[in-house]
Design a protein around this motif. Structure first.
Motif, PDB file in Angstrom:
ATOM      1  N   THR A   1       0.810  -1.396  -0.221  1.00 42.11           N
ATOM      2  CA  THR A   1      -0.218   0.123   0.048  1.00 42.11           C
ATOM      3  C   THR A   1       0.702   1.369  -0.097  1.00 42.11           C
ATOM      4  O   THR A   1       0.321   2.397   0.330  1.00 42.11           O
ATOM      5  N   GLY A   2       2.150   1.246  -0.282  1.00 43.50           N
ATOM      6  CA  GLY A   2       2.797   2.366  -0.518  1.00 43.50           C
ATOM      7  C   GLY A   2       3.083   3.134   0.928  1.00 43.50           C
ATOM      8  O   GLY A   2       2.782   2.656   1.984  1.00 43.50           O
ATOM      9  N   SER A   3       3.814   4.379   0.880  1.00 46.61           N
ATOM     10  CA  SER A   3       4.150   4.957   1.962  1.00 46.61           C
ATOM     11  C   SER A   3       2.845   5.715   2.585  1.00 46.61           C
ATOM     12  O   SER A   3       2.031   6.269   1.712  1.00 46.61           O
ATOM     13  N   SER A   4       2.915   6.079   3.914  1.00 47.00           N
ATOM     14  CA  SER A   4       1.728   6.871   4.345  1.00 47.00           C
ATOM     15  C   SER A   4       1.482   8.276   3.866  1.00 47.00           C
ATOM     16  O   SER A   4       2.484   8.944   3.979  1.00 47.00           O
ATOM     17  N   PRO A   5       0.383   8.609   3.535  1.00 47.75           N
ATOM     18  CA  PRO A   5       0.209  10.167   3.214  1.00 47.75           C
ATOM     19  C   PRO A   5       0.297  11.033   4.349  1.00 47.75           C
ATOM     20  O   PRO A   5       0.336  12.313   4.121  1.00 47.75           O
ATOM     21  N   ALA A   6       0.265  10.565   5.427  1.00 48.23           N
ATOM     22  CA  ALA A   6       0.237  11.376   6.683  1.00 48.23           C
ATOM     23  C   ALA A   6       0.433  10.534   8.316  1.00 48.23           C
ATOM     24  O   ALA A   6       0.728   9.298   7.702  1.00 48.23           O
TER      25      ALA A   6
END
Length: 172
Positions: free
Chosen positions: A70-75
């Motif tokens: 799920t990729g890197s966290s947006p926040a």
């Protein structure tokens, strides 16, 4: 256990992680009639209405960390993730509500008013804000209005660090 996600028709492939709770329900939903599904072990409520009769399974899987892929966290994350999947469904609308506690928000050092649900679209996290989502700080849940399912994560902004106190000035 470890669960993979995959829908046959409209969705989510290759997302897997160590799940904390799994809820599956066999449901029948009448056309244009709202149905509510409570997955208490996932702290998730799903209200939905379909454009046509639906009979099938709805699965909600809870994760305490970002599912792999799920990729890197947006926040900043509250470490609350759910994967929602169904057999092909013709959604009119769906409202996803995920509960949290004040202790979880405090422990994660997040500003409660900034919490939002984000949807993983296969390559990016999309925020559900404004008319599409928000937070109910009185009842401690974050919500999103959507017409499709995926992996959802709860994110917010960190509490700002206090500004350093000015050094006392000495009289001269």
């Amino acid at each position: 256990g470890t669960y993979g996600s995959g829908l046959y028709g409209s969705g989510l492939y290759g997302v897997q992680s160590s799940a904390k709770a799994t809820f599956t329900s066999d449901v029948e939903i009448q056309q244009n009639v709202s149905a509510t599904i409570e997955a208490s072990q996932s702290n998730t409520t799903l209200e939905l209405a379909t454009d046509s009769f639906y009979s099938g399974f709805i699965t909600i899987v809870r994760y305490d960390s970002a599912p792999l892929g799920t990729g890197s966290s947006p926040a900043s994350s509250l470490n609350k993730y759910v994967s929602i999947s169904t057999e092909p469904i013709d959604l009119n609308y769906s409202v996803i509500k995920i509960k949290y506690s004040d202790a979880e928000v405090s422990s994660a050092n997040l500003q409660e008013s900034t919490l939002r649900l984000y949807k993983w679209n296969g390559s990016n996290w999309l925020i559900f804000d404004g008319n599409l989502g928000g937070v109910d700080t009185s009842n401690n849940f974050v919500f999103a209005n959507t017409t499709s399912f995926s992996v959802w994560g709860m994110f917010g902004s960190s509490v700002p660090s206090p500004a350093p106190s000015p050094a006392p000035s000495s009289g001269g």
